[in-house]
Design a protein around this motif. Structure first.
Motif, mmCIF file in Angstrom:
data_model
loop_
_atom_site.group_PDB
_atom_site.id
_atom_site.type_symbol
_atom_site.label_atom_id
_atom_site.label_comp_id
_atom_site.label_asym_id
_atom_site.label_seq_id
_atom_site.Cartn_x
_atom_site.Cartn_y
_atom_site.Cartn_z
ATOM 1 N N TYR A 42 39.758 128.682 -28.567
ATOM 2 C CA TYR A 42 39.057 129.959 -28.463
ATOM 3 C C TYR A 42 39.644 131.012 -29.400
ATOM 4 O O TYR A 42 38.924 131.779 -30.009
ATOM 5 N N PHE A 43 40.971 131.043 -29.563
ATOM 6 C CA PHE A 43 41.598 132.087 -30.376
ATOM 7 C C PHE A 43 41.403 131.906 -31.882
ATOM 8 O O PHE A 43 41.217 132.907 -32.574
ATOM 9 N N PRO A 44 41.433 130.680 -32.430
ATOM 10 C CA PRO A 44 41.136 130.574 -33.877
ATOM 11 C C PRO A 44 39.740 131.097 -34.228
ATOM 12 O O PRO A 44 39.533 131.697 -35.279
ATOM 13 N N GLY A 45 38.780 130.901 -33.345
ATOM 14 C CA GLY A 45 37.434 131.425 -33.569
ATOM 15 C C GLY A 45 37.427 132.938 -33.579
ATOM 16 O O GLY A 45 36.741 133.565 -34.380
ATOM 17 N N HIS A 46 38.223 133.551 -32.692
ATOM 18 C CA HIS A 46 38.321 135.011 -32.656
ATOM 19 C C HIS A 46 38.961 135.558 -33.930
ATOM 20 O O HIS A 46 38.496 136.548 -34.488
ATOM 21 N N ILE A 47 40.030 134.924 -34.357
ATOM 22 C CA ILE A 47 40.731 135.395 -35.557
ATOM 23 C C ILE A 47 39.791 135.358 -36.752
ATOM 24 O O ILE A 47 39.696 136.324 -37.514
ATOM 25 N N HIS A 48 39.069 134.262 -36.913
ATOM 26 C CA HIS A 48 38.132 134.128 -38.026
ATOM 27 C C HIS A 48 37.010 135.156 -37.912
ATOM 28 O O HIS A 48 36.641 135.801 -38.904
ATOM 29 N N ALA A 49 36.463 135.335 -36.727
ATOM 30 C CA ALA A 49 35.349 136.267 -36.543
ATOM 31 C C ALA A 49 35.768 137.700 -36.845
ATOM 32 O O ALA A 49 35.061 138.431 -37.549
ATOM 33 N N PHE A 50 36.915 138.115 -36.324
ATOM 34 C CA PHE A 50 37.349 139.487 -36.564
ATOM 35 C C PHE A 50 37.767 139.706 -38.016
ATOM 36 O O PHE A 50 37.614 140.802 -38.546
ATOM 37 N N TYR A 51 38.271 138.668 -38.679
ATOM 38 C CA TYR A 51 38.576 138.780 -40.105
ATOM 39 C C TYR A 51 37.296 139.020 -40.905
ATOM 40 O O TYR A 51 37.241 139.886 -41.776
ATOM 41 N N LEU A 52 36.232 138.269 -40.603
ATOM 42 C CA LEU A 52 34.957 138.459 -41.293
ATOM 43 C C LEU A 52 34.397 139.855 -41.041
ATOM 44 O O LEU A 52 33.896 140.504 -41.966
ATOM 45 N N GLU A 53 34.496 140.317 -39.809
ATOM 46 C CA GLU A 53 34.002 141.658 -39.502
ATOM 47 C C GLU A 53 34.824 142.730 -40.219
ATOM 48 O O GLU A 53 34.274 143.715 -40.699
ATOM 49 N N TYR A 54 36.128 142.530 -40.296
ATOM 50 C CA TYR A 54 36.971 143.484 -41.018
ATOM 51 C C TYR A 54 36.568 143.553 -42.492
ATOM 52 O O TYR A 54 36.397 144.638 -43.052
#
Length: 99
Positions: A42-54
């Motif tokens: 679950y956390f690798p998906g969050h890291i990737h998603a928030f990086y893209l949003e940033y």
């Protein structure tokens, strides 16, 4: 994007990272990478998603200020994210530089 939409996007990304990525990057390589990362944990998906949003919001702000980032953000395959949503259309050359 207005502040309420940004807050909604962050809340959706917290609950379901691939949906947040789909909202800013569309259905492309970034979305499928995020689905795989979310399935792996679950956390690798969050890291990737928030990086893209940033990257998306940072590039969007730079475009509003008139700055252009020539370097591509590493690990981002969506042109929409790379350009901050501003990459669709004709780029007008400043006056005096046309040949």
């Amino acid at each position: 994007m207005a502040v309420p939409s940004t807050i909604l996007l962050v809340l959706i990304t917290i609950l379901m990272p691939p949906v947040g990525v789909w909202m800013i990057a569309g259905c492309g390589p970034d979305f499928f990478i995020n689905v795989c990362l979310t399935l792996l944990g679950y956390f690798p998906g969050h890291i990737h998603a928030f990086y893209l949003e940033y990257v998306y919001y940072d590039r969007r702000e730079q475009a509003r200020e008139g700055r252009f980032t020539a370097a591509r953000a590493p690990g981002v395959y969506s042109e929409r994210v790379q350009s901050g949503g501003q990459g669709y259309g004709t780029i007008v050359q400043p006056a005096g530089t046309m040949q």
